[in-house]
Design a protein around this motif. Structure first.
Motif, PDB file in Angstrom:
ATOM      1  N   MET A 122      49.579 -59.425  16.940  1.00 20.27           N
ATOM      2  CA  MET A 122      48.710 -59.969  17.952  1.00 20.27           C
ATOM      3  C   MET A 122      49.556 -60.283  19.179  1.00 20.27           C
ATOM      4  N   ALA A 123      48.987 -60.078  20.333  1.00 24.27           N
ATOM      5  CA  ALA A 123      49.695 -60.380  21.578  1.00 24.27           C
ATOM      6  C   ALA A 123      48.815 -61.250  22.458  1.00 24.27           C
ATOM      7  N   LEU A 124      49.440 -62.180  23.136  1.00 23.55           N
ATOM      8  CA  LEU A 124      48.755 -63.011  24.113  1.00 23.55           C
ATOM      9  C   LEU A 124      49.209 -62.518  25.479  1.00 23.55           C
ATOM     10  N   ILE A 125      48.259 -62.062  26.275  1.00 25.04           N
ATOM     11  CA  ILE A 125      48.567 -61.530  27.596  1.00 25.04           C
ATOM     12  C   ILE A 125      47.912 -62.424  28.639  1.00 25.04           C
ATOM     13  N   LYS A 126      48.702 -62.831  29.641  1.00 23.56           N
ATOM     14  CA  LYS A 126      48.195 -63.700  30.701  1.00 23.56           C
ATOM     15  C   LYS A 126      48.526 -63.089  32.058  1.00 23.56           C
ATOM     16  N   ILE A 127      47.618 -63.297  32.991  1.00 24.33           N
ATOM     17  CA  ILE A 127      47.859 -62.906  34.383  1.00 24.33           C
ATOM     18  C   ILE A 127      47.757 -64.167  35.227  1.00 24.33           C
ATOM     19  N   ASP A 128      48.820 -64.481  35.943  1.00 23.86           N
ATOM     20  CA  ASP A 128      48.831 -65.626  36.849  1.00 23.86           C
ATOM     21  C   ASP A 128      48.059 -65.224  38.099  1.00 23.86           C
ATOM     22  N   LYS A 129      46.949 -65.892  38.343  1.00 22.24           N
ATOM     23  CA  LYS A 129      46.080 -65.534  39.470  1.00 22.24           C
ATOM     24  C   LYS A 129      46.743 -65.757  40.824  1.00 22.24           C
ATOM     25  N   ASP A 130      47.660 -66.704  40.902  1.00 24.06           N
ATOM     26  CA  ASP A 130      48.316 -66.988  42.181  1.00 24.06           C
ATOM     27  C   ASP A 130      49.393 -65.962  42.518  1.00 24.06           C
ATOM     28  N   SER A 131      50.181 -65.560  41.536  1.00 24.11           N
ATOM     29  CA  SER A 131      51.297 -64.651  41.808  1.00 24.11           C
ATOM     30  C   SER A 131      51.042 -63.221  41.324  1.00 24.11           C
ATOM     31  N   ASN A 132      49.927 -63.008  40.607  1.00 26.13           N
ATOM     32  CA  ASN A 132      49.604 -61.700  40.016  1.00 26.13           C
ATOM     33  C   ASN A 132      50.689 -61.201  39.068  1.00 26.13           C
ATOM     34  N   VAL A 133      51.345 -62.132  38.375  1.00 30.94           N
ATOM     35  CA  VAL A 133      52.381 -61.781  37.411  1.00 30.94           C
ATOM     36  C   VAL A 133      51.749 -61.694  36.025  1.00 30.94           C
ATOM     37  N   LEU A 134      52.017 -60.586  35.358  1.00 33.50           N
ATOM     38  CA  LEU A 134      51.530 -60.358  34.009  1.00 33.50           C
ATOM     39  C   LEU A 134      52.617 -60.760  33.020  1.00 33.50           C
ATOM     40  N   SER A 135      52.258 -61.556  32.007  1.00 34.70           N
ATOM     41  CA  SER A 135      53.216 -61.927  30.968  1.00 34.70           C
ATOM     42  C   SER A 135      52.569 -61.717  29.603  1.00 34.70           C
ATOM     43  N   ALA A 136      53.392 -61.469  28.611  1.00 31.61           N
ATOM     44  CA  ALA A 136      52.879 -61.229  27.264  1.00 31.61           C
ATOM     45  C   ALA A 136      53.794 -61.886  26.240  1.00 31.61           C
ATOM     46  N   GLN A 137      53.211 -62.351  25.171  1.00 31.39           N
ATOM     47  CA  GLN A 137      53.955 -62.928  24.058  1.00 31.39           C
ATOM     48  C   GLN A 137      53.413 -62.311  22.777  1.00 31.39           C
ATOM     49  N   GLN A 138      54.282 -61.773  21.975  1.00 32.41           N
ATOM     50  CA  GLN A 138      53.902 -61.156  20.707  1.00 32.41           C
ATOM     51  C   GLN A 138      53.900 -62.223  19.614  1.00 32.41           C
ATOM     52  N   TYR A 139      52.858 -62.232  18.790  1.00 29.18           N
ATOM     53  CA  TYR A 139      52.751 -63.192  17.693  1.00 29.18           C
ATOM     54  C   TYR A 139      52.715 -62.457  16.363  1.00 29.18           C
ATOM     55  N   VAL A 140      53.169 -63.125  15.329  1.00 26.40           N
ATOM     56  CA  VAL A 140      53.096 -62.605  13.969  1.00 26.40           C
ATOM     57  C   VAL A 140      52.255 -63.593  13.158  1.00 26.40           C
ATOM     58  N   ARG A 141      51.402 -63.071  12.291  1.00 26.73           N
ATOM     59  CA  ARG A 141      50.598 -63.934  11.424  1.00 26.73           C
ATOM     60  C   ARG A 141      51.420 -64.219  10.168  1.00 26.73           C
ATOM     61  N   ALA A 142      51.670 -65.499   9.942  1.00 31.55           N
ATOM     62  CA  ALA A 142      52.502 -65.920   8.819  1.00 31.55           C
ATOM     63  C   ALA A 142      51.716 -66.848   7.900  1.00 31.55           C
ATOM     64  N   THR A 143      52.032 -66.796   6.637  1.00 27.53           N
ATOM     65  CA  THR A 143      51.433 -67.687   5.653  1.00 27.53           C
ATOM     66  C   THR A 143      52.317 -68.926   5.519  1.00 27.53           C
ATOM     67  N   ALA A 144      51.681 -70.074   5.433  1.00 25.10           N
ATOM     68  CA  ALA A 144      52.411 -71.334   5.287  1.00 25.10           C
ATOM     69  C   ALA A 144      51.815 -72.126   4.128  1.00 25.10           C
ATOM     70  N   ASP A 145      52.646 -72.904   3.490  1.00 21.61           N
ATOM     71  CA  ASP A 145      52.218 -73.774   2.393  1.00 21.61           C
ATOM     72  C   ASP A 145      52.454 -75.218   2.785  1.00 21.61           C
ATOM     73  N   HIS A 146      51.575 -76.093   2.312  1.00 22.34           N
ATOM     74  CA  HIS A 146      51.676 -77.518   2.631  1.00 22.34           C
ATOM     75  C   HIS A 146      51.188 -78.311   1.435  1.00 22.34           C
ATOM     76  N   THR A 147      51.888 -79.373   1.101  1.00 18.73           N
ATOM     77  CA  THR A 147      51.416 -80.305   0.083  1.00 18.73           C
ATOM     78  C   THR A 147      50.998 -81.580   0.802  1.00 18.73           C
ATOM     79  N   CYS A 148      49.727 -81.895   0.715  1.00 27.45           N
ATOM     80  CA  CYS A 148      49.168 -83.083   1.355  1.00 27.45           C
ATOM     81  C   CYS A 148      49.733 -84.344   0.681  1.00 27.45           C
ATOM     82  N   PRO A 149      49.804 -85.444   1.400  1.00 26.30           N
ATOM     83  CA  PRO A 149      50.245 -86.697   0.770  1.00 26.30           C
ATOM     84  C   PRO A 149      49.429 -87.072  -0.478  1.00 26.30           C
ATOM     85  N   CYS A 150      48.180 -86.585  -0.572  1.00 28.44           N
ATOM     86  CA  CYS A 150      47.371 -86.871  -1.762  1.00 28.44           C
ATOM     87  C   CYS A 150      47.756 -85.989  -2.942  1.00 28.44           C
TER      88      CYS A 150
END
Length: 85
Positions: A1-29
């Motif tokens: 997945m990628a997040l792509i943004k365009i800055d409206k003031d400067s017309n600069v395009l930027s992108a950040q690549q994401y990876v979907r990861a699995t995480a585990d958590h043990t609740c205090p309960c």
């Protein structure tokens, strides 16, 4: 997945690549939760993570991962203690 943004003031395009990861958590309960999180690719962080819109199904507490060094390896969100110098 990628997040792509365009800055409206400067017309600069930027992108950040994401990876979907699995995480585990043990609740205090004691209930164990497994979930997926989109994590910026090749990024590690020293932080506490509050997972939006996710609560323990048993006690309804919000899912908050403790402050640690987080990183993704083999599509798993892993953590280790923060190193102090």
């Amino acid at each position: 997945m990628a997040l792509i943004k365009i800055d409206k003031d400067s017309n600069v395009l930027s992108a950040q690549q994401y990876v979907r990861a699995t995480a585990d958590h043990t609740c205090p309960c004691g209930h164990q939760i497994s979930f997926q999180i989109d994590w910026p690719q090749n990024v590690s962080m020293n932080t506490q993570i509050s997972v939006s819109d996710l609560a323990c199904p048993r006690c309804h507490s919000p899912v908050v991962l403790p402050r640690a060094h987080y990183f993704v390896e083999d599509y798993r969100l892993l953590s280790k203690p923060i190193e102090t110098k």
